[in-house]
Design an enzyme around this catalytic site. Structure first.
Site, mmCIF file in Angstrom:
data_model
loop_
_atom_site.group_PDB
_atom_site.id
_atom_site.type_symbol
_atom_site.label_atom_id
_atom_site.label_comp_id
_atom_site.label_asym_id
_atom_site.label_seq_id
_atom_site.Cartn_x
_atom_site.Cartn_y
_atom_site.Cartn_z
ATOM 1 N N HIS A 62 -14.189 -9.157 0.728
ATOM 2 C CA HIS A 62 -15.573 -8.795 0.739
ATOM 3 C C HIS A 62 -15.813 -8.174 2.154
ATOM 4 O O HIS A 62 -15.671 -9.082 3.336
ATOM 5 C CB HIS A 62 -16.461 -9.891 0.605
ATOM 6 C CG HIS A 62 -16.196 -10.701 -0.693
ATOM 7 N ND1 HIS A 62 -17.068 -10.124 -2.065
ATOM 8 C CD2 HIS A 62 -15.277 -11.522 -1.010
ATOM 9 C CE1 HIS A 62 -16.456 -11.128 -2.778
ATOM 10 N NE2 HIS A 62 -15.512 -11.814 -2.451
ATOM 11 N N PHE A 63 -16.083 -7.050 2.563
ATOM 12 C CA PHE A 63 -16.240 -6.383 3.805
ATOM 13 C C PHE A 63 -17.793 -6.328 3.923
ATOM 14 O O PHE A 63 -17.961 -5.421 5.057
ATOM 15 C CB PHE A 63 -15.233 -5.144 3.845
ATOM 16 C CG PHE A 63 -13.946 -5.698 4.156
ATOM 17 C CD1 PHE A 63 -13.414 -6.752 4.373
ATOM 18 C CD2 PHE A 63 -12.936 -4.532 4.476
ATOM 19 C CE1 PHE A 63 -12.034 -7.209 4.623
ATOM 20 C CE2 PHE A 63 -11.588 -4.882 4.896
ATOM 21 C CZ PHE A 63 -11.170 -6.146 4.738
ATOM 22 N N ARG A 64 -18.419 -6.207 2.886
ATOM 23 C CA ARG A 64 -20.029 -6.373 3.242
ATOM 24 C C ARG A 64 -20.741 -5.210 3.547
ATOM 25 O O ARG A 64 -22.069 -4.944 3.864
ATOM 26 C CB ARG A 64 -20.407 -7.504 4.587
ATOM 27 C CG ARG A 64 -19.919 -8.635 4.663
ATOM 28 C CD ARG A 64 -20.136 -9.484 3.323
ATOM 29 N NE ARG A 64 -19.736 -10.829 3.270
ATOM 30 C CZ ARG A 64 -19.628 -11.592 2.267
ATOM 31 N NH1 ARG A 64 -19.879 -11.130 1.111
ATOM 32 N NH2 ARG A 64 -19.428 -12.641 2.269
ATOM 33 N N ASN A 94 -20.055 -6.859 -4.540
ATOM 34 C CA ASN A 94 -21.287 -7.666 -4.152
ATOM 35 C C ASN A 94 -21.768 -7.134 -2.957
ATOM 36 O O ASN A 94 -21.867 -8.163 -2.035
ATOM 37 C CB ASN A 94 -21.047 -9.301 -4.521
ATOM 38 C CG ASN A 94 -20.156 -9.728 -3.448
ATOM 39 O OD1 ASN A 94 -18.897 -9.078 -3.105
ATOM 40 N ND2 ASN A 94 -20.271 -10.806 -3.280
ATOM 41 N N HIS A 178 -14.271 -13.518 -11.600
ATOM 42 C CA HIS A 178 -14.313 -14.750 -11.026
ATOM 43 C C HIS A 178 -14.845 -15.683 -12.144
ATOM 44 O O HIS A 178 -15.881 -15.337 -12.880
ATOM 45 C CB HIS A 178 -15.768 -14.269 -10.103
ATOM 46 C CG HIS A 178 -16.177 -15.627 -9.215
ATOM 47 N ND1 HIS A 178 -16.141 -15.575 -7.894
ATOM 48 C CD2 HIS A 178 -16.386 -16.755 -9.724
ATOM 49 C CE1 HIS A 178 -16.656 -16.839 -7.406
ATOM 50 N NE2 HIS A 178 -16.739 -17.712 -8.714
ATOM 51 N N HIS A 236 -8.532 -16.097 -7.662
ATOM 52 C CA HIS A 236 -8.759 -17.404 -7.251
ATOM 53 C C HIS A 236 -8.815 -18.881 -8.022
ATOM 54 O O HIS A 236 -9.806 -19.413 -8.486
ATOM 55 C CB HIS A 236 -10.018 -17.307 -6.250
ATOM 56 C CG HIS A 236 -11.136 -16.768 -6.627
ATOM 57 N ND1 HIS A 236 -11.582 -16.897 -7.747
ATOM 58 C CD2 HIS A 236 -12.243 -16.028 -6.177
ATOM 59 C CE1 HIS A 236 -12.954 -16.281 -7.933
ATOM 60 N NE2 HIS A 236 -13.148 -15.846 -6.867
ATOM 61 N N ASP A 309 -9.570 -13.445 -0.566
ATOM 62 C CA ASP A 309 -11.009 -13.624 -0.848
ATOM 63 C C ASP A 309 -11.857 -13.691 0.626
ATOM 64 O O ASP A 309 -12.750 -14.285 0.729
ATOM 65 C CB ASP A 309 -11.325 -14.832 -1.599
ATOM 66 C CG ASP A 309 -12.567 -14.635 -2.132
ATOM 67 O OD1 ASP A 309 -13.424 -13.982 -2.054
ATOM 68 O OD2 ASP A 309 -13.245 -15.534 -2.878
ATOM 69 N N HIS A 313 -19.221 -14.826 6.897
ATOM 70 C CA HIS A 313 -20.847 -15.125 7.029
ATOM 71 C C HIS A 313 -21.114 -15.193 8.155
ATOM 72 O O HIS A 313 -20.213 -15.828 9.036
ATOM 73 C CB HIS A 313 -21.349 -16.066 5.968
ATOM 74 C CG HIS A 313 -21.548 -16.030 4.529
ATOM 75 N ND1 HIS A 313 -22.253 -14.928 3.889
ATOM 76 C CD2 HIS A 313 -20.289 -16.352 3.866
ATOM 77 C CE1 HIS A 313 -21.533 -15.143 2.527
ATOM 78 N NE2 HIS A 313 -20.607 -15.788 2.512
HETATM 79 O O1 DOR Z 1 -17.009 -17.965 -1.662
HETATM 80 C C1 DOR Z 1 -17.242 -17.005 -2.157
HETATM 81 N N1 DOR Z 1 -17.864 -16.012 -1.404
HETATM 82 N N2 DOR Z 1 -16.759 -16.464 -3.441
HETATM 83 C C2 DOR Z 1 -17.331 -15.436 -3.849
HETATM 84 O O2 DOR Z 1 -17.129 -14.988 -5.168
HETATM 85 C C3 DOR Z 1 -18.109 -14.442 -3.344
HETATM 86 C C4 DOR Z 1 -18.000 -14.580 -1.747
HETATM 87 C C5 DOR Z 1 -18.915 -13.967 -0.818
HETATM 88 O O3 DOR Z 1 -19.045 -12.769 -1.073
HETATM 89 O O4 DOR Z 1 -19.359 -14.342 0.109
#
Ligand code: DOR
Length: 447
Positions: A62-64, A94, A178, A236, A309, A313
């Site tokens: 996830h590179f946001r 996402n 997922h 996962h 994964d 944050h």
């Molecule tokens: O812990 C997680 N963080 N699981 C996920 O499925 C999404 C990910 C996130 O995008 O922060």
């Protein structure tokens, strides 16, 4: 034409460990073996005492970007990836807006083309309402379709039964899921909040996001895939119970495959007292027994792929009480070092690590000309120094969020150098910011 000679490397590739030289021309591996006497390449590197492995292909990060760039960007996390020996990544939908239309998806590719030092691909995100668009995804240019069958970061839950049936029936490409049952989790969460208020102990996370919630969802995904003959990859896996859903058949013919992530192979419930919400993630890190079972499944080839994964944050976000702290932890800079420590502990053979983290993603997604050290393939390579330990410190963490759950840990090996498409992108602790990766292409045989 640009040539690069890597001499005297100890190569680990396709189940073998052997000494050889590698000649690279214009980014492609031209020859593996003794190089002709008198050959002088544009650049010569002596790798005596070092290990040479295919670069890792991380099939879940996830590179946001777009929209969550206060946490990370494609550029920042791709830099961290190559510093960890990850030469290609597949990124999740996402973001904000989510990659749930072809237009949004292509914007991510354009952003990566402009800013990513690593090779890249992006998943298309399924929703309860976009099946018609999903059917048009080009399987030769997009790694797969992501289905959140359990809700996690972002609001992407797909829970309409008819939509799920439609996805499994019609997806033109691999379906990555997922799997956690959201109604069960919501009940458990409400009970925990009633007991503790906002400050639920982090160690409860594995009981809230429980074994049963994982099993219910992943067994549903497997049942749907079997009934529709779909190509399913369950992301996962965290529980012993789910392992019975998968088989150790040869990877090439498998229709249903599974992934384990490095944090679930490394941490267990005894890590919560020290790390708390830092290791809060979905699915949750569970018991030592679950960890032992997923390690064993990876060793036996019941679980096919190892990924990260990577889910950054900010510190501030993670420092909030349990109920508010988001799930996910940054990992993409250290998967190979984690796995090599597990090799040193006798958990895996190094050949197995290369199989699951480099070869298997290439086979499973049908990635063209990557994932192996083979003549005619792109020179995506990582050089490991087995003589030089490496401590994770605030100074060498490259994530934009600036923290790692591994801070203070000393790994037995270090990443010495990384090549992407034959270009040295990480060397002497520095990233080559002038270089850009390529869009991954696929043989399209994943339906
Ligand atoms: O812990 C997680 N963080 N699981 C996920 O499925 C999404 C990910 C996130 O995008 O922060």
């Amino acid at each position: 034409m640009a040539t690069l000679a890597l001499r005297n490397a100890e190569i680990v590739n396709e189940g073998r460990r052997f000494q050889a030289d590698v000649l690279i021309r214009d980014g492609i591996i031209e020859h593996i073996g003794d190089l002709p006497a008198g050959l002088k390449a544009n650049r010569e590197i002596d790798l005596k005492g070092k290990l040479l492995l295919p670069g890792l292909i991380d099939d879940q990060v996830h590179f946001r970007e777009p929209g969550l760039t206060h946490k990370a960007t494609i550029a920042s996390e791709a830099r961290a990836a190559v510093a960890g020996g990850v030469t290609s990544f597949m990124e999740m939908p996402n973001t904000n807006p989510p990659a749930t239309t072809i237009e949004e998806l292509e914007l991510k590719y354009a952003r990566a083309a402009a800013t990513s030092v690593a090779n890249y691909s992006f998943f298309f995100g399924a929703t309860n309402t976009n099946l018609d668009i999903l059917k048009r995804v080009d399987a030769t240019k997009v790694c797969g379709v992501k289905v959140f069958m359990g809700s996690s970061t972002g609001d992407m839950l797909v829970d309409h039964v008819a939509t799920l049936e439609g996805i499994f029936q019609h997806s033109p490409t691999l379906i990555a899921t997922h799997c956690e049952d959201t109604p069960m989790i919501k009940l458990a969460e409400a009970a925990a909040k009633a007991q503790w208020g906002e400050d639920v102990p982090a160690a409860e996370h594995g009981r809230i996001r429980s074994v049963e919630a994982c099993y219910k969802s992943s067994s549903t995904a497997v049942e749907l895939a079997r009934r529709h003959g779909a190509r399913l990859h369950v992301l996962h896996i965290t529980t012993a119970k789910e392992i019975g859903l998968f088989s150790d058949a040869p990877l090439l013919g498998k229709r249903i495959t599974a992934e384990a992530c490095v944090h679930h192979l490394w941490f267990a419930d005894d890590s919560y007292p020290k790390l708390g919400n830092k290791i809060k993630c979905n699915p949750a890190i569970k018991t030592k027994e679950d960890r032992a079972a997923i390690r064993d499944a990876v060793a036996r080839g019941v679980i096919d792929v190892i990924a990260t994964d990577h889910a950054p944050h900010t510190r501030e976000e993670k420092n909030q009480p349990y109920v508010k702290a988001p799930s996910g932890l940054p990992l993409v800079q250290h998967p190979l070092l984690i796995l090599l420590d597990l090799v040193a502990q006798g958990v895996f053979k190094i050949e197995t690590v290369v199989q699951r983290a480099c070869h298997a993603p290439a086979i499973l997604f049908g990635v063209e000309k990557r994932g192996f050290i083979r003549e005619g393939y792109y020179a995506d390579l990582v050089v490991v120094d087995p003589q030089k330990p490496y401590t994770v410190t605030a100074n060498n963490i490259l994530y934009q969020c600036g923290w790692s759950p591994l801070e203070g840990h000393t790994f037995k090996n270090s990443i010495h150098q990384t090549f992407v498409n034959g270009v040295s992108v990480y060397e002497n602790g520095k990233v080559n910011d002038a270089s850009r990766g390529m869009r991954l292409t696929f043989n399209g045989n994943r339906r």
